[in-house]
Design an enzyme around this catalytic site. Structure first.
Site, PDB file in Angstrom:
ATOM      1  N   GLY A   1       0.755  -1.232   0.149  1.00  0.00           N
ATOM      2  CA  GLY A   1      -0.204  -0.173  -0.061  1.00  0.00           C
ATOM      3  C   GLY A   1       0.989   1.072   0.121  1.00  0.00           C
ATOM      4  O   GLY A   1       0.834   2.572   0.295  1.00  0.00           O
TER       5      GLY A   1
ATOM      6  N   GLY B   1      -0.340   4.777  -1.005  1.00  0.00           N
ATOM      7  CA  GLY B   1      -1.105   5.146  -0.318  1.00  0.00           C
ATOM      8  C   GLY B   1      -0.393   6.578   0.793  1.00  0.00           C
ATOM      9  O   GLY B   1       0.165   6.965   0.760  1.00  0.00           O
ATOM     10  N   GLN B   2      -2.076   7.219   0.999  1.00  0.00           N
ATOM     11  CA  GLN B   2      -1.544   8.508   2.188  1.00  0.00           C
ATOM     12  C   GLN B   2      -0.532   7.712   3.551  1.00  0.00           C
ATOM     13  O   GLN B   2       0.427   8.576   3.490  1.00  0.00           O
ATOM     14  CB  GLN B   2      -2.458   8.462   3.205  1.00  0.00           C
ATOM     15  CG  GLN B   2      -2.442  10.014   3.441  1.00  0.00           C
ATOM     16  CD  GLN B   2      -3.905  10.381   5.106  1.00  0.00           C
ATOM     17  OE1 GLN B   2      -4.321   9.076   5.262  1.00  0.00           O
ATOM     18  NE2 GLN B   2      -3.823  11.527   5.551  1.00  0.00           N
TER      19      GLN B   2
ATOM     20  N   ASP C   1       2.494  -2.552  -3.940  1.00  0.00           N
ATOM     21  CA  ASP C   1       1.435  -1.712  -4.595  1.00  0.00           C
ATOM     22  C   ASP C   1       0.654  -1.935  -6.239  1.00  0.00           C
ATOM     23  O   ASP C   1       1.005  -2.477  -6.371  1.00  0.00           O
ATOM     24  CB  ASP C   1       1.215  -0.107  -4.600  1.00  0.00           C
ATOM     25  CG  ASP C   1       0.152   0.550  -3.847  1.00  0.00           C
ATOM     26  OD1 ASP C   1      -1.216   0.033  -4.472  1.00  0.00           O
ATOM     27  OD2 ASP C   1      -0.185   1.542  -2.892  1.00  0.00           O
ATOM     28  N   ILE C   2      -0.560  -1.834  -6.006  1.00  0.00           N
ATOM     29  CA  ILE C   2      -1.558  -2.004  -7.082  1.00  0.00           C
ATOM     30  C   ILE C   2      -1.208  -1.348  -8.544  1.00  0.00           C
ATOM     31  O   ILE C   2      -1.086  -1.102  -9.136  1.00  0.00           O
ATOM     32  CB  ILE C   2      -2.992  -2.265  -6.993  1.00  0.00           C
ATOM     33  CG1 ILE C   2      -3.543  -1.262  -6.866  1.00  0.00           C
ATOM     34  CG2 ILE C   2      -3.091  -3.578  -6.552  1.00  0.00           C
ATOM     35  CD1 ILE C   2      -5.199  -1.344  -6.786  1.00  0.00           C
ATOM     36  N   ARG C   3      -0.418   0.291  -7.720  1.00  0.00           N
ATOM     37  CA  ARG C   3      -0.050   1.426  -8.227  1.00  0.00           C
ATOM     38  C   ARG C   3       1.798   1.622  -7.906  1.00  0.00           C
ATOM     39  O   ARG C   3       1.399   1.602  -6.281  1.00  0.00           O
ATOM     40  CB  ARG C   3      -1.131   2.509  -8.729  1.00  0.00           C
ATOM     41  CG  ARG C   3      -1.207   2.484  -7.461  1.00  0.00           C
ATOM     42  CD  ARG C   3      -2.697   3.915  -7.753  1.00  0.00           C
ATOM     43  NE  ARG C   3      -3.082   3.826  -5.981  1.00  0.00           N
ATOM     44  CZ  ARG C   3      -3.290   5.080  -5.521  1.00  0.00           C
ATOM     45  NH1 ARG C   3      -2.801   5.905  -5.951  1.00  0.00           N
ATOM     46  NH2 ARG C   3      -3.453   4.630  -4.143  1.00  0.00           N
TER      47      ARG C   3
ATOM     48  N   ILE D   1      -2.394  -7.512  -3.077  1.00  0.00           N
ATOM     49  CA  ILE D   1      -2.980  -8.029  -2.330  1.00  0.00           C
ATOM     50  C   ILE D   1      -3.325  -9.614  -2.019  1.00  0.00           C
ATOM     51  O   ILE D   1      -3.184 -10.007  -0.615  1.00  0.00           O
ATOM     52  CB  ILE D   1      -2.804  -7.389  -1.093  1.00  0.00           C
ATOM     53  CG1 ILE D   1      -2.468  -7.909   0.705  1.00  0.00           C
ATOM     54  CG2 ILE D   1      -4.044  -6.449  -0.223  1.00  0.00           C
ATOM     55  CD1 ILE D   1      -1.108  -8.618   0.941  1.00  0.00           C
TER      56      ILE D   1
ATOM     57  N   TYR E   1     -16.344  -0.863   7.291  1.00  0.00           N
ATOM     58  CA  TYR E   1     -14.742  -0.628   7.585  1.00  0.00           C
ATOM     59  C   TYR E   1     -14.469  -1.167   9.051  1.00  0.00           C
ATOM     60  O   TYR E   1     -13.305  -1.849   9.682  1.00  0.00           O
ATOM     61  CB  TYR E   1     -14.635   1.082   7.287  1.00  0.00           C
ATOM     62  CG  TYR E   1     -13.252   1.638   7.788  1.00  0.00           C
ATOM     63  CD1 TYR E   1     -12.238   0.876   6.463  1.00  0.00           C
ATOM     64  CD2 TYR E   1     -13.098   1.963   8.622  1.00  0.00           C
ATOM     65  CE1 TYR E   1     -10.356   1.168   7.341  1.00  0.00           C
ATOM     66  CE2 TYR E   1     -11.265   2.695   8.866  1.00  0.00           C
ATOM     67  CZ  TYR E   1     -10.436   1.962   8.476  1.00  0.00           C
ATOM     68  OH  TYR E   1      -9.086   2.439   8.795  1.00  0.00           O
TER      69      TYR E   1
ATOM     70  N   LYS F   1     -12.016  -3.334  10.232  1.00  0.00           N
ATOM     71  CA  LYS F   1     -10.787  -3.234  12.023  1.00  0.00           C
ATOM     72  C   LYS F   1     -11.322  -4.231  13.196  1.00  0.00           C
ATOM     73  O   LYS F   1      -9.928  -4.653  13.358  1.00  0.00           O
ATOM     74  CB  LYS F   1     -10.740  -1.522  11.773  1.00  0.00           C
ATOM     75  CG  LYS F   1     -10.413  -1.184  10.449  1.00  0.00           C
ATOM     76  CD  LYS F   1      -8.875  -1.496  10.043  1.00  0.00           C
ATOM     77  CE  LYS F   1      -8.208  -1.131   9.276  1.00  0.00           C
ATOM     78  NZ  LYS F   1      -6.978  -1.451   8.528  1.00  0.00           N
TER      79      LYS F   1
HETATM   80  N1  SER Z   1      -9.312   8.024   8.746  1.00  0.00           N
HETATM   81  C1  SER Z   1     -10.068   6.904   8.276  1.00  0.00           C
HETATM   82  C2  SER Z   1     -10.969   6.900   7.937  1.00  0.00           C
HETATM   83  O1  SER Z   1     -11.390   8.480   8.111  1.00  0.00           O
HETATM   84  C3  SER Z   1     -10.439   6.522   9.476  1.00  0.00           C
HETATM   85  O2  SER Z   1      -9.209   5.280  10.191  1.00  0.00           O
HETATM   86  O3  SER Z   1     -11.988   6.034   7.652  1.00  0.00           O
END
Ligand code: SER
Length: 324
Positions: free
Chosen positions: A10, A13-14, A36-38, A55, A144, A148
């Site tokens: 990843g 990503g950020q 990553d995929i990019r 992944i 999400y 988690k």
């Molecule tokens: N920053 C994340 C979101 O907003 C939370 O872990 O999805």
């Protein structure tokens, strides 16, 4: 003795991009692999070896781990909260199987340590929302958050049952200038800086008084590396540690931006993300991370605003010069 080699999955990503930069600074480009995929877009990572990796393909993952003799894996590939609500099947598949593939590789001895990020999203509307403790009610009501929380339980299980050295942090909303987050509920606190500089105004998708836990991304990277470098016996929580930085509302963030950009204006048009934010805590108690492995941070909203505006202004100057 050779230095440990890390794989960041990843990496575009950020969080990934910042982590690759930091690991490279600490251990040398030859000891970091970005996957990553990019490919990640940042000059600073141009000399880091890149592997294309989905992944969900565990054979590909295991062959990368063997080929590069990887010691430590950071598995960051996931769908964030707002995107996950739109694509629940994909979110579940990616967020859970992405974790399983790494845990299973570690169980087979292909890697020594694993980092996997959890989130404030593991908490839900029934959680005490101010100074949320490490161990408390966790009844998330987002895809999400459910992924988690399930992931945290699996991490703890793999550690207890198979001795896998997996470590995790419940990240708050992360704010940085290098890369945009995608599909999160806390993303407003990044976007607002771009819009403040581009047009002097911002329309927030969260209401004025929505208080959420947040953190400057470099602090989150520091926490991640400190956690991963701590002696294993200090890591007593094998689900995921609470991590706290600052907390603020969109109104408070806008007020802090106004100290620099005096004519900045903010308006509010809450959308479906408001409900997600309302289910999350307002502030987090991370005293267990402090006492177990020595975590400590001091930040203010004003510091955050000052760093973000300074860095984004520099970036704008660079991109303007390179277009001339
Ligand atoms: N920053 C994340 C979101 O907003 C939370 O872990 O999805």
């Amino acid at each position: 003795m050779r230095k440990e080699r890390s794989l960041v999955i990843g990496a575009a990503g950020q969080i990934g991009i910042e982590l690759v930069i930091k690991l490279k600074e600490m251990y040398g480009a030859e000891n970091v692999i970005a996957a990553d995929i990019r490919p990640p877009h940042a000059e600073e990572v141009a000399d880091v070896h890149f592997e294309h990796l989905n992944i969900l393909n565990h054979e590909q993952l295991e062959s990368i781990l063997e080929k590069h003799k990887v010691d430590v894996v950071y598995q960051l590939a996931a769908l964030l909260s707002a995107s996950a609500e739109k694509q629940p099947d994909l979110a579940w598949d990616l967020n859970m199987n992405g974790l399983f593939h790494i845990l299973n590789a570690a169980r087979k001895g292909l890697v020594k340590r694993v980092f996997w990020p959890s989130s404030i999203a593991v908490f839900g509307p029934t959680t005490p929302s101010v100074g949320t403790p490490q161990i408390t009610v966790c009844e998330p009501n987002t895809i999400y958050g459910i992924s988690k929380l399930a992931g945290e339980r699996w991490c703890e299980y793999y550690h207890a049952k198979f001795g896998v050295d997996v470590r995790s942090l419940r990240y708050p909303g992360l704010i940085g200038h290098r890369s945009l987050p995608g599909g999160g509920t806390t993303d407003y606190a990044v976007d607002i800086f771009y819009k403040a500089l581009e047009r002097g105004s911002y329309e927030s998708f969260l209401s004025a008084d929505t208080r959420l836990p947040m953190m400057y991304i470099e602090e989150a990277i520091r926490a991640t590396i400190e956690l991963m470098e701590a002696p294993a016996e200090k890591i007593k929580i094998r689900s995921s540690y609470n991590l706290s930085g600052i907390d603020f509302t969109p109104l408070e963030l806008a007020e802090a931006i106004k100290k620099d950009i005096s004519d900045f204006t903010i308006s509010y048009a809450p959308d479906f993300r408001q409900k997600i934010a309302d289910s999350w805590p307002q502030s987090i108690d991370d005293s267990v991370a402090q006492s177990d492995w020595g975590w400590k941070t001091e930040q203010t909203v004003d510091d955050l605003v000052s760093i973000m505006l300074t860095e984004l202004r520099k970036k704008k100057l660079i991109s303007e010069t390179s277009h001339n």
